[in-house]
Design a protein around this motif. Structure first.
Motif, PDB file in Angstrom:
ATOM      1  N   ARG A  74      -4.601   4.622   0.115  1.00 46.94           N
ATOM      2  CA  ARG A  74      -3.649   4.720   1.003  1.00 46.94           C
ATOM      3  C   ARG A  74      -4.273   5.051   2.339  1.00 46.94           C
ATOM      4  NH1 ARG A  74      -0.775  10.141  -1.384  1.00 46.94           N
ATOM      5  NH2 ARG A  74       0.688   9.801   0.341  1.00 46.94           N
TER       6      ARG A  74
ATOM      7  N   GLU B  44      -4.433   9.919  -5.346  1.00 47.45           N
ATOM      8  CA  GLU B  44      -3.809   8.679  -5.383  1.00 47.45           C
ATOM      9  C   GLU B  44      -3.769   8.348  -6.908  1.00 47.45           C
ATOM     10  OE1 GLU B  44      -1.250   5.691  -4.607  1.00 47.45           O
ATOM     11  OE2 GLU B  44      -2.016   7.277  -3.567  1.00 47.45           O
TER      12      GLU B  44
ATOM     13  N   MET C 123       0.891  -1.159   0.005  1.00 46.55           N
ATOM     14  CA  MET C 123       0.068  -0.143   0.158  1.00 46.55           C
ATOM     15  C   MET C 123       0.830   1.310  -0.110  1.00 46.55           C
ATOM     16  SD  MET C 123      -3.088   0.970   2.737  1.00 46.55           S
ATOM     17  CE  MET C 123      -4.126  -0.238   1.907  1.00 46.55           C
ATOM     18  N   SER C 124       0.467   2.248  -0.464  1.00 49.31           N
ATOM     19  CA  SER C 124       1.001   3.681  -0.657  1.00 49.31           C
ATOM     20  C   SER C 124       1.337   4.249   0.631  1.00 49.31           C
ATOM     21  CB  SER C 124       0.259   4.442  -1.457  1.00 49.31           C
ATOM     22  OG  SER C 124      -0.122   4.080  -2.776  1.00 49.31           O
ATOM     23  N   GLU C 125       2.260   5.113   0.684  1.00 47.66           N
ATOM     24  CA  GLU C 125       2.533   6.038   2.055  1.00 47.66           C
ATOM     25  C   GLU C 125       1.431   6.547   2.800  1.00 47.66           C
ATOM     26  OE1 GLU C 125       4.472   9.882   1.250  1.00 47.66           O
ATOM     27  OE2 GLU C 125       5.065   8.630  -0.074  1.00 47.66           O
TER      28      GLU C 125
END
Length: 380
Positions: free
Chosen positions: A34, A341, A1-3
């Protein structure tokens, strides 16, 4: 998963409470691309800001928004302050590389809104995005109404009728607050609630208000001050205006905070060549739909907008289990985070907010010029 998307919220009053609940709930009910972190809430009074952080679930508090906006560990700034500070905070945040969510109306003046829209356009070229908080777009029934119009279900739009009626200022002895002072709020019922119905009509019809003729009225010129004595009310109590739509239709608008007996009645009815739709925020889980094609059984049908296939609803409860005012704010966060995103401009953009600001300014110009028809595009 993204930051993690690290959020700072500026302001913690009524809107701050609603936005806080949205930031808490969005990642728990929706699959966001995210994770979200509620890092810091900012208020002018340090002690009250600490209390707000504890109450609403923010990790920390601060009293200087400039320091917070400059921090490297903040990704998004959520602005819930009076309109007088929107432009300064939003522009500073965008220049610093922060995404921005800003409550409506976008600013107190067109010139401020232009500066914000310009800063947002420049930031978008760097992958930094800004959204105007016209939350009612995210009420499932209103989103469904827009979808139906775009699919041609009511044909060509001919007329739009919109009202936003409240009565919290009906008592002439109600105290003077910042919402009644032009230097803080920009305008009264016109900007506070009239902005919502302008955006709702434009969103649902897919058209813009291009020209207006309007009038405003302040019924109570002075009100009690919290510190004693009385102070001047420098904004309108009610605004009435008609408008021409970019698709050739006509619209009427009424915004009042002195409509006795009405608490939060945002209503609109859109009439087209093939049918009509109608909505009332005080019955926000339903949409009224009429189609001429239904023949001898034609009539407004009450559609309960709680089915899994309806906008946003699948994330919540079983059919018939109603949603409330607060859910629109959660949906707003969902759309904002998803847009960021994807690298896509979330709507309504600051450009959308600027157009609404031009409509408000045109109404005030018209009211000052004996209701003369006034161009929105030329509003300054």
């Amino acid at each position: 998963m993204s930051e993690v998307l690290r959020v700072a919220m500026i302001g913690h009053g009524f809107m701050g409470a609603a936005h806080s609940q949205a930031w808490r709930n969005a990642p728990r009910f929706f699959d966001l691309p995210r994770p979200v972190s509620m890092d810091v809430v900012v208020g002018r009074d340090a002690e009250r800001a600490r209390e707000a952080a504890a109450r609403y679930g923010w990790a920390a508090s601060a009293s200087d928004w400039r320091e917070v906006v400059a921090r490297d560990d903040i990704d998004l700034v959520d602005i819930c302050t009076p309109g007088s500070s929107h432009a300064e905070i939003a522009v500073a945040a965008l220049v610093a590389g922060k995404h921005v969510l800003c409550e409506k109306p976008l600013a107190n003046t067109v010139s401020e809104a232009v500066a914000m829209a310009d800063a947002a356009e420049e930031a978008a070229r760097r992958g930094v995005f800004a959204m105007t908080g016209f939350t009612y777009r995210r009420v499932p029934a209103i989103t469904l109404a827009a979808d139906l119009v775009r699919r041609g279900e009511i044909g060509e739009v001919r007329q739009a009728r919109a009202q936003y009626l409240q009565d919290w200022l009906s008592d002439a002895e109600a105290p003077l607050t910042w919402r009644l002072q032009r230097d803080e709020a920009g305008s009264g019922a016109l900007g506070d609630i009239g902005a919502h119905i302008v955006d709702a009509v434009q969103f649902v019809t897919g058209q813009t208000v291009t020209t207006v003729s309007g009038t405003t009225r302040t019924f109570v010129a002075e009100r009690p001050l919290p510190s004693g004595g009385r102070g001047e009310v420098s904004v309108d109590d009610a605004a009435l205006f008609t408008g021409k739509l970019s698709g050739g239709g006509l619209a009427t608008f009424e915004a009042s905070r002195m409509a006795s007996g009405r608490k939060n009645a945002l209503r609109f009815e859109i009439s087209g060549t093939a049918g009509a739709i109608a909505f009332d925020l005080e019955d926000l889980n339903t949409l009224q739909v009429f189609r001429f094609a239904d023949g001898e059984t034609a009539g407004f049908r009450r559609v309960l907008v709680t089915e899994p296939g309806h906008p946003y609803v699948a994330a919540w409860w079983p059919p018939g289990h109603l949603l409330g005012y607060e859910h629109g704010f959660t949906h707003q966060v969902v759309d904002l985070v998803r847009g960021i995103e994807k690298g896509e401009q979330p709507r309504p953009s600051f450009g959308d907010g600027l157009w609404v600001q031009r409509v408000l300014a045109a109404v005030e110009r018209s009211a000052a010029d004996d209701t003369r028809w006034t161009s929105v595009a030329e509003s300054r």
